[in-house]
Scaffold this motif. Structure first.
Motif, PDB file in Angstrom:
ATOM      1  N   UNK A  40       0.847  -1.201   0.000  1.00  0.00           N
ATOM      2  CA  UNK A  40       0.000   0.000   0.000  1.00  0.00           C
ATOM      3  C   UNK A  40       0.877   1.244   0.000  1.00  0.00           C
ATOM      4  N   UNK A  41       2.158   1.059  -0.285  1.00  0.00           N
ATOM      5  CA  UNK A  41       3.081   2.189  -0.336  1.00  0.00           C
ATOM      6  C   UNK A  41       3.162   2.750  -1.751  1.00  0.00           C
ATOM      7  N   UNK A  42       2.063   3.282  -2.195  1.00  0.00           N
ATOM      8  CA  UNK A  42       2.043   3.950  -3.493  1.00  0.00           C
ATOM      9  C   UNK A  42       1.449   5.341  -3.299  1.00  0.00           C
ATOM     10  N   UNK A  43       1.572   6.160  -4.306  1.00  0.00           N
ATOM     11  CA  UNK A  43       1.073   7.531  -4.193  1.00  0.00           C
ATOM     12  C   UNK A  43      -0.416   7.536  -3.890  1.00  0.00           C
ATOM     13  N   UNK A  44      -0.806   8.426  -2.980  1.00  0.00           N
ATOM     14  CA  UNK A  44      -2.193   8.458  -2.529  1.00  0.00           C
ATOM     15  C   UNK A  44      -3.188   8.707  -3.659  1.00  0.00           C
ATOM     16  N   UNK A  45      -2.716   9.314  -4.731  1.00  0.00           N
ATOM     17  CA  UNK A  45      -3.625   9.610  -5.844  1.00  0.00           C
ATOM     18  C   UNK A  45      -4.257   8.334  -6.385  1.00  0.00           C
ATOM     19  N   UNK A  46      -3.568   7.184  -6.242  1.00  0.00           N
ATOM     20  CA  UNK A  46      -4.100   5.943  -6.808  1.00  0.00           C
ATOM     21  C   UNK A  46      -5.217   5.332  -5.983  1.00  0.00           C
ATOM     22  N   UNK A  47      -5.475   5.904  -4.799  1.00  0.00           N
ATOM     23  CA  UNK A  47      -6.645   5.470  -4.045  1.00  0.00           C
ATOM     24  C   UNK A  47      -7.936   5.948  -4.704  1.00  0.00           C
ATOM     25  N   UNK A  48      -7.785   6.777  -5.745  1.00  0.00           N
ATOM     26  CA  UNK A  48      -8.978   7.228  -6.470  1.00  0.00           C
ATOM     27  C   UNK A  48      -9.683   6.053  -7.147  1.00  0.00           C
ATOM     28  N   UNK A  49      -9.016   4.901  -7.174  1.00  0.00           N
ATOM     29  CA  UNK A  49      -9.667   3.699  -7.717  1.00  0.00           C
ATOM     30  C   UNK A  49     -10.938   3.376  -6.944  1.00  0.00           C
ATOM     31  N   UNK A  50     -10.993   3.787  -5.667  1.00  0.00           N
ATOM     32  CA  UNK A  50     -12.197   3.586  -4.871  1.00  0.00           C
ATOM     33  C   UNK A  50     -13.388   4.328  -5.456  1.00  0.00           C
ATOM     34  N   UNK A  51     -13.109   5.474  -6.064  1.00  0.00           N
ATOM     35  CA  UNK A  51     -14.197   6.296  -6.588  1.00  0.00           C
ATOM     36  C   UNK A  51     -14.661   5.917  -7.971  1.00  0.00           C
ATOM     37  N   UNK A  52     -13.860   5.153  -8.703  1.00  0.00           N
ATOM     38  CA  UNK A  52     -14.240   4.813 -10.064  1.00  0.00           C
ATOM     39  C   UNK A  52     -15.508   3.967 -10.134  1.00  0.00           C
ATOM     40  N   UNK A  53     -15.644   2.885  -9.340  1.00  0.00           N
ATOM     41  CA  UNK A  53     -16.905   2.135  -9.382  1.00  0.00           C
ATOM     42  C   UNK A  53     -18.105   2.990  -8.988  1.00  0.00           C
ATOM     43  N   UNK A  54     -17.888   3.940  -8.062  1.00  0.00           N
ATOM     44  CA  UNK A  54     -18.980   4.845  -7.671  1.00  0.00           C
ATOM     45  C   UNK A  54     -19.418   5.690  -8.864  1.00  0.00           C
ATOM     46  N   UNK A  55     -18.434   6.193  -9.604  1.00  0.00           N
ATOM     47  CA  UNK A  55     -18.760   6.988 -10.786  1.00  0.00           C
ATOM     48  C   UNK A  55     -19.466   6.142 -11.837  1.00  0.00           C
ATOM     49  N   UNK A  56     -19.001   4.899 -12.022  1.00  0.00           N
ATOM     50  CA  UNK A  56     -19.668   4.002 -12.966  1.00  0.00           C
ATOM     51  C   UNK A  56     -21.124   3.779 -12.555  1.00  0.00           C
ATOM     52  N   UNK A  57     -21.327   3.576 -11.257  1.00  0.00           N
ATOM     53  CA  UNK A  57     -22.675   3.356 -10.742  1.00  0.00           C
ATOM     54  C   UNK A  57     -23.583   4.539 -11.078  1.00  0.00           C
ATOM     55  N   UNK A  58     -23.115   5.743 -10.807  1.00  0.00           N
ATOM     56  CA  UNK A  58     -23.933   6.936 -11.035  1.00  0.00           C
ATOM     57  C   UNK A  58     -24.289   7.100 -12.508  1.00  0.00           C
ATOM     58  N   UNK A  59     -23.295   6.937 -13.367  1.00  0.00           N
ATOM     59  CA  UNK A  59     -23.539   7.104 -14.800  1.00  0.00           C
ATOM     60  C   UNK A  59     -24.414   5.972 -15.337  1.00  0.00           C
ATOM     61  N   UNK A  60     -24.120   4.729 -14.941  1.00  0.00           N
ATOM     62  CA  UNK A  60     -24.881   3.586 -15.433  1.00  0.00           C
ATOM     63  C   UNK A  60     -26.337   3.630 -15.026  1.00  0.00           C
ATOM     64  N   UNK A  61     -26.603   3.927 -13.762  1.00  0.00           N
ATOM     65  CA  UNK A  61     -27.987   3.930 -13.287  1.00  0.00           C
ATOM     66  C   UNK A  61     -28.750   5.151 -13.770  1.00  0.00           C
ATOM     67  N   UNK A  62     -28.055   6.284 -13.937  1.00  0.00           N
ATOM     68  CA  UNK A  62     -28.716   7.463 -14.512  1.00  0.00           C
ATOM     69  C   UNK A  62     -29.109   7.188 -15.955  1.00  0.00           C
ATOM     70  N   UNK A  63     -28.215   6.547 -16.703  1.00  0.00           N
ATOM     71  CA  UNK A  63     -28.520   6.204 -18.101  1.00  0.00           C
ATOM     72  C   UNK A  63     -29.703   5.249 -18.164  1.00  0.00           C
ATOM     73  N   UNK A  64     -29.732   4.248 -17.278  1.00  0.00           N
ATOM     74  CA  UNK A  64     -30.853   3.296 -17.252  1.00  0.00           C
ATOM     75  C   UNK A  64     -32.158   3.996 -16.933  1.00  0.00           C
ATOM     76  N   UNK A  65     -32.113   4.966 -16.019  1.00  0.00           N
ATOM     77  CA  UNK A  65     -33.321   5.716 -15.665  1.00  0.00           C
ATOM     78  C   UNK A  65     -33.834   6.524 -16.847  1.00  0.00           C
ATOM     79  N   UNK A  66     -32.921   7.102 -17.605  1.00  0.00           N
ATOM     80  CA  UNK A  66     -33.320   7.900 -18.775  1.00  0.00           C
ATOM     81  C   UNK A  66     -33.906   6.995 -19.857  1.00  0.00           C
ATOM     82  N   UNK A  67     -33.250   5.845 -20.086  1.00  0.00           N
ATOM     83  CA  UNK A  67     -33.691   4.939 -21.148  1.00  0.00           C
ATOM     84  C   UNK A  67     -35.034   4.290 -20.825  1.00  0.00           C
TER      85      UNK A  67
END
Length: 277
Positions: A85-112
């Motif tokens: 876990x000794x890597x640059x803290x910026x790479x913890x942003x991987x935690x947020x990527x699935x959250x972003x996918x969730x928001x975009x995916x479910x918003x798209x499904x709601x629109x469709x």
């Protein structure tokens, strides 16, 4: 000064052969009986829980190849780097990527569809009947997250990148990754129902390989960010509810990210130290 990775792979030749033999051997040993049962059945049976055990083939391959090339010292060097876990803290942003996918995916499904998907069904899959979303998430992370990534991005990718640059190594890993799934196309309904969509699936794996290679290289070949990403991605796209719009939207996002990552790795390929041995 040689890196820990250099030291771990500097031993006996043939470590890639050992890795592939064990990774494919264990996975296909588990999946082949499922494929045989599916071929002999008049109706496709449900995917049993043992299916998830096949995901540990790449992890087993990494341990075997590390032991082959460097003994216990090689295994320890691989584990220390892979789970660091000794890597640059910026790479913890991987935690947020699935959250972003969730928001975009479910918003798209709601629109469709004209309405929000039923959140009580979020993440649930018939492959794990009766399991709640938290338990399903743990299974995805520990199997097709840890089981795969400890091998693909934890051993094979950095090993090949020492020889061919990260760009070409990611492409090779993608090809191996695709072939590794072969038995699942006989018994897994998700794959059997793809039809011509298998081309899109293959492109998704290639672009996904570039995205994960970029993340892994940035994290110093630690798989922690990659493991988080993979587990979250599977939770979102492998659920029964995601079939169709949600999975397609998220896969499209990943493909765009993968193309961008491939461009970065292509640009950097000449600056990377490559041994060609």
């Amino acid at each position: 000064m040689p890196s820990a990775l250099d030291e771990a792979v500097a031993g006996r030749r043939g470590s890639v052969v050992v890795y592939l033999a064990v990774a494919f051997g264990l996975t296909w040993l588990v999946w082949t009986p499922l494929a045989v049962a599916a071929l002999s059945a008049t109706e496709l049976p449900p995917v049993p829980l043992v299916f998830f055990a096949g995901s540990f083939g790449p992890l087993a391959g990494a341990v075997a190849a590390s032991a082959w090339s460097g003994g216990w010292r090689g295994v320890r060097a691989w584990a220390n780097r892979t789970f660091s876990v000794r890597f640059r803290r910026v790479w913890w942003w991987a935690l947020g990527m699935p959250v972003a996918y969730f928001l975009v995916g479910y918003l798209t499904a709601a629109i469709v569809t004209g309405g929000w998907p039923d959140m009580t069904q979020f993440g649930l899959t018939e492959k794990l009947p009766g399991w709640n979303v938290a338990a399903v998430a743990v299974v995805w992370i520990l199997t097709f997250g840890l089981g795969e990534e400890a091998g693909w991005r934890g051993w094979l990718l950095p090993h090949l990148a020492e020889r061919f640059s990260t760009f070409w190594a990611a492409l090779i890993v993608a090809g191996v990754w695709i072939v590794w799934h072969a038995p699942a196309f006989i018994f897994n309904p998700t794959y059997r129902e793809m039809g011509p969509g298998i081309i899109g699936w293959m492109l998704a794996l290639v672009t996904g390989s570039y995205l994960l290679a970029w993340m892994g290289r940035g994290a110093g070949w630690s798989i922690v960010p990659v493991l988080i990403w993979h587990g979250g991605f599977d939770l979102l796209t492998a659920s029964d509810q995601a079939a169709g719009t949600i999975a397609a939207t998220i896969s499209a996002l990943v493909m765009v990210q993968g193309v961008i990552a491939a461009g970065i790795l292509w640009r950097d390929r000449r600056r990377e130290r490559v041994s060609w041995v």
